[in-house]
Design a protein around this motif. Structure first.
Motif, PDB file in Angstrom:
ATOM      1  N   GLN A  35       0.821  -1.218   0.000  1.00 31.42           N
ATOM      2  CA  GLN A  35       0.000   0.000   0.000  1.00 31.42           C
ATOM      3  C   GLN A  35       0.856   1.270   0.000  1.00 31.42           C
ATOM      4  O   GLN A  35       0.358   2.357  -0.287  1.00 31.42           O
ATOM      5  N   SER A  36       2.136   1.151   0.377  1.00 27.00           N
ATOM      6  CA  SER A  36       3.006   2.332   0.483  1.00 27.00           C
ATOM      7  C   SER A  36       3.834   2.596  -0.773  1.00 27.00           C
ATOM      8  O   SER A  36       4.627   3.551  -0.796  1.00 27.00           O
ATOM      9  N   ILE A  37       3.634   1.781  -1.795  1.00 27.59           N
ATOM     10  CA  ILE A  37       4.426   1.875  -3.035  1.00 27.59           C
ATOM     11  C   ILE A  37       4.522   3.325  -3.562  1.00 27.59           C
ATOM     12  O   ILE A  37       5.597   3.785  -3.921  1.00 27.59           O
ATOM     13  N   TYR A  38       3.410   4.031  -3.611  1.00 26.82           N
ATOM     14  CA  TYR A  38       3.402   5.378  -4.187  1.00 26.82           C
ATOM     15  C   TYR A  38       3.227   6.476  -3.135  1.00 26.82           C
ATOM     16  O   TYR A  38       3.017   7.636  -3.466  1.00 26.82           O
ATOM     17  N   ALA A  39       3.294   6.107  -1.856  1.00 24.22           N
ATOM     18  CA  ALA A  39       3.002   7.077  -0.790  1.00 24.22           C
ATOM     19  C   ALA A  39       4.084   8.143  -0.677  1.00 24.22           C
ATOM     20  O   ALA A  39       5.275   7.853  -0.812  1.00 24.22           O
ATOM     21  N   ASP A  40       3.670   9.378  -0.411  1.00 28.70           N
ATOM     22  CA  ASP A  40       4.608  10.436  -0.064  1.00 28.70           C
ATOM     23  C   ASP A  40       4.950  10.309   1.411  1.00 28.70           C
ATOM     24  O   ASP A  40       4.083   9.999   2.240  1.00 28.70           O
ATOM     25  N   PHE A  41       6.202  10.567   1.738  1.00 36.98           N
ATOM     26  CA  PHE A  41       6.748  10.212   3.048  1.00 36.98           C
ATOM     27  C   PHE A  41       7.227  11.473   3.765  1.00 36.98           C
ATOM     28  O   PHE A  41       8.190  12.111   3.337  1.00 36.98           O
ATOM     29  N   TYR A  42       6.558  11.832   4.856  1.00 36.95           N
ATOM     30  CA  TYR A  42       6.900  13.043   5.598  1.00 36.95           C
ATOM     31  C   TYR A  42       7.425  12.661   6.973  1.00 36.95           C
ATOM     32  O   TYR A  42       6.787  11.886   7.700  1.00 36.95           O
ATOM     33  N   VAL A  43       8.580  13.221   7.334  1.00 35.07           N
ATOM     34  CA  VAL A  43       9.208  12.861   8.605  1.00 35.07           C
ATOM     35  C   VAL A  43       9.196  14.051   9.558  1.00 35.07           C
ATOM     36  O   VAL A  43       9.598  15.157   9.187  1.00 35.07           O
ATOM     37  N   VAL A  44       8.715  13.819  10.779  1.00 34.00           N
ATOM     38  CA  VAL A  44       8.727  14.811  11.851  1.00 34.00           C
ATOM     39  C   VAL A  44       9.876  14.441  12.785  1.00 34.00           C
ATOM     40  O   VAL A  44       9.968  13.291  13.216  1.00 34.00           O
ATOM     41  N   ASP A  45      10.755  15.384  13.081  1.00 35.96           N
ATOM     42  CA  ASP A  45      11.908  15.045  13.919  1.00 35.96           C
ATOM     43  C   ASP A  45      11.510  14.819  15.383  1.00 35.96           C
ATOM     44  O   ASP A  45      12.139  14.030  16.082  1.00 35.96           O
ATOM     45  N   ASP A  46      10.482  15.501  15.851  1.00 42.75           N
ATOM     46  CA  ASP A  46      10.060  15.317  17.253  1.00 42.75           C
ATOM     47  C   ASP A  46       9.600  13.889  17.504  1.00 42.75           C
ATOM     48  O   ASP A  46       9.090  13.217  16.607  1.00 42.75           O
ATOM     49  N   TYR A  47       9.768  13.449  18.751  1.00 39.25           N
ATOM     50  CA  TYR A  47       9.279  12.121  19.139  1.00 39.25           C
ATOM     51  C   TYR A  47       7.751  12.137  19.219  1.00 39.25           C
ATOM     52  O   TYR A  47       7.140  13.158  19.518  1.00 39.25           O
ATOM     53  N   TRP A  48       7.162  10.963  19.009  1.00 39.05           N
ATOM     54  CA  TRP A  48       5.699  10.858  19.013  1.00 39.05           C
ATOM     55  C   TRP A  48       5.041  11.405  20.292  1.00 39.05           C
ATOM     56  O   TRP A  48       4.023  12.117  20.201  1.00 39.05           O
ATOM     57  N   PRO A  49       5.577  11.139  21.490  1.00 39.22           N
ATOM     58  CA  PRO A  49       4.907  11.694  22.679  1.00 39.22           C
ATOM     59  C   PRO A  49       4.913  13.227  22.701  1.00 39.22           C
ATOM     60  O   PRO A  49       4.129  13.823  23.434  1.00 39.22           O
ATOM     61  N   ASP A  50       5.766  13.858  21.901  1.00 40.17           N
ATOM     62  CA  ASP A  50       5.788  15.322  21.809  1.00 40.17           C
ATOM     63  C   ASP A  50       4.938  15.824  20.636  1.00 40.17           C
ATOM     64  O   ASP A  50       5.124  16.948  20.158  1.00 40.17           O
ATOM     65  N   PHE A  51       4.016  14.979  20.185  1.00 42.34           N
ATOM     66  CA  PHE A  51       3.105  15.337  19.089  1.00 42.34           C
ATOM     67  C   PHE A  51       2.459  16.703  19.307  1.00 42.34           C
ATOM     68  O   PHE A  51       2.012  17.032  20.405  1.00 42.34           O
ATOM     69  N   GLU A  52       2.414  17.486  18.237  1.00 35.39           N
ATOM     70  CA  GLU A  52       1.657  18.747  18.236  1.00 35.39           C
ATOM     71  C   GLU A  52       0.813  18.792  16.970  1.00 35.39           C
ATOM     72  O   GLU A  52       1.271  18.355  15.904  1.00 35.39           O
ATOM     73  N   PRO A  53      -0.400  19.342  17.056  1.00 39.06           N
ATOM     74  CA  PRO A  53      -1.241  19.447  15.857  1.00 39.06           C
ATOM     75  C   PRO A  53      -0.515  20.096  14.684  1.00 39.06           C
ATOM     76  O   PRO A  53      -0.722  19.731  13.526  1.00 39.06           O
ATOM     77  N   GLU A  54       0.384  21.022  14.984  1.00 34.89           N
ATOM     78  CA  GLU A  54       1.106  21.708  13.900  1.00 34.89           C
ATOM     79  C   GLU A  54       1.918  20.724  13.040  1.00 34.89           C
ATOM     80  O   GLU A  54       2.089  20.941  11.831  1.00 34.89           O
ATOM     81  N   HIS A  55       2.424  19.643  13.637  1.00 35.55           N
ATOM     82  CA  HIS A  55       3.131  18.621  12.831  1.00 35.55           C
ATOM     83  C   HIS A  55       2.223  18.121  11.706  1.00 35.55           C
ATOM     84  O   HIS A  55       2.639  17.969  10.555  1.00 35.55           O
ATOM     85  N   PHE A  56       0.987  17.821  12.086  1.00 37.69           N
ATOM     86  CA  PHE A  56       0.011  17.290  11.139  1.00 37.69           C
ATOM     87  C   PHE A  56      -0.281  18.309  10.032  1.00 37.69           C
ATOM     88  O   PHE A  56      -0.287  17.977   8.841  1.00 37.69           O
ATOM     89  N   PHE A  57      -0.469  19.553  10.422  1.00 43.20           N
ATOM     90  CA  PHE A  57      -0.787  20.575   9.425  1.00 43.20           C
ATOM     91  C   PHE A  57       0.411  20.850   8.507  1.00 43.20           C
ATOM     92  O   PHE A  57       0.242  21.091   7.306  1.00 43.20           O
TER      93      PHE A  57
END
Lengths: 213, 213
Positions: free
Chosen positions: A176-198
């Motif tokens: 399913q990931s063959i054509y997926a665009d791949f975005y990397v957030v440097d922060d760790y997951w527990p430091d998730f912020e909505p801005e990462h998503f946007f």
């Protein structure tokens, strides 16, 4: 704005977050539950149709027992939490293994909760080899691949967001990931912020779609 | 410095480069030959054991005829060029299709040229579905996957470098790329500079290797 239909979530960095806080590694998982719910609600708001969370893999189960217990419990709690939302929920993974939590067996066929509008997939004791090996019992005369893998009820992924800085798929849904665009957030997951998503959505909006053409 | 064993090369951006120079799109391919040779020699110097070039895919063959001819010719010339170097050379792709250039049929089983030390794979008319569909004629009782795909003679990739700014695999060896670290160069492939390669190696040196564990 062009919104992806299906987002894959790799919530990495839980152990590094815990170590950075002076905690033992297994303490990093439970803290990832709230971000998962916040992200779910953001996806609802912007009209994402499908989301897949990378829970844990068959590779991961080789880790020390206390870590394995901690990430398994976190996945059980996450799925239960999502079953209280409006979601068409499916847990995908090798349920024939003792590493698969019994509590999640009822979720291994897709079920609608609430209005069940958004498809939510949760990979639990998932293995890319387990997924692809099922092709060997497929019909060799038929070319379609996605119908013959174990994760056939998970559709093509448009955007993968990985937290924790690593730029690799680590076995996440290879077909399913063959054509997926791949975005990397440097922060760790527990430091998730909505801005990462946007940020990821804004970046995705600037990409083209070619599906390899 | 930790050097990857196997590097995958996605030389993207040829058409965008040509358009930016006021040329028609198909003019962007032949110019990619020299960078390919420079990169090959850099890999030799630092001791890379295997390199795989993404030539063209079955998806790509749906493009306009003049483009298809141009990238096919570029691949033929690239393979001939590499056969004058010290390389253990293999062309991987669907050779049963009319899109596969006859000139490259002699290279579809691995052959050593010169001292033949570095393994060099060139994907020509490659398709991820073509590759994985071969699993359906595999032995379902045997778990090993890599032995049953068409590209079985291409080993696990450690580092993928993609030129042209896009952050996706676009069907590049899905099984061998499962654990690969993915480095993206924003410059187009015809604007290749050795420093891109060294930047990728320095970045790779800072990554950990977990193989999903």
């Amino acid at each position: 704005m062009r919104i992806p239909n299906h987002i894959g979530i790799i919530p990495d960095g839980n152990r590094r977050w815990a170590v950075g806080k002076g905690l033992s590694k297994e303490k990093g998982y439970e803290i990832g539950l709230d971000p998962g719910l916040v992200l779910f609600k953001l996806c609802q708001q912007v009209g994402i149709k499908e989301i897949t969370y990378y829970g844990f893999t068959t590779d991961n189960t080789k880790r020390p027992t206390e870590q394995r217990k901690a990430f398994t419990d976190a996945c059980i709690n996450a799925v239960k939490m999502l079953s209280k939302e409006d979601a068409s929920l499916l847990v995908v993974g090798n349920k024939d293994s003792p590493m698969f939590p019994k509590e999640l067996l009822p979720f291994t066929s897709r079920k609608a909760f609430g209005n069940g509008r958004m498809r939510v997939n949760f990979l639990v004791n998932y293995g890319w080899e387990w997924d692809l090996n099922h092709l060997k019992v497929g019909d060799p005369t038929k070319k379609n691949i996605i119908n013959y893998i174990k994760s056939y009820d998970v559709s093509r992924v448009d955007l993968i967001i990985r937290w924790g800085g690593r730029r690799r798929l680590s076995g996440f849904l290879p077909v399913q990931s063959i054509y997926a665009d791949f975005y990397v957030v440097d922060d760790y997951w527990p430091d998730f912020e909505p801005e990462h998503f946007f940020q990821a959505l804004r970046w995705y909006n600037e990409q083209d779609i070619t599906l390899g053409g």
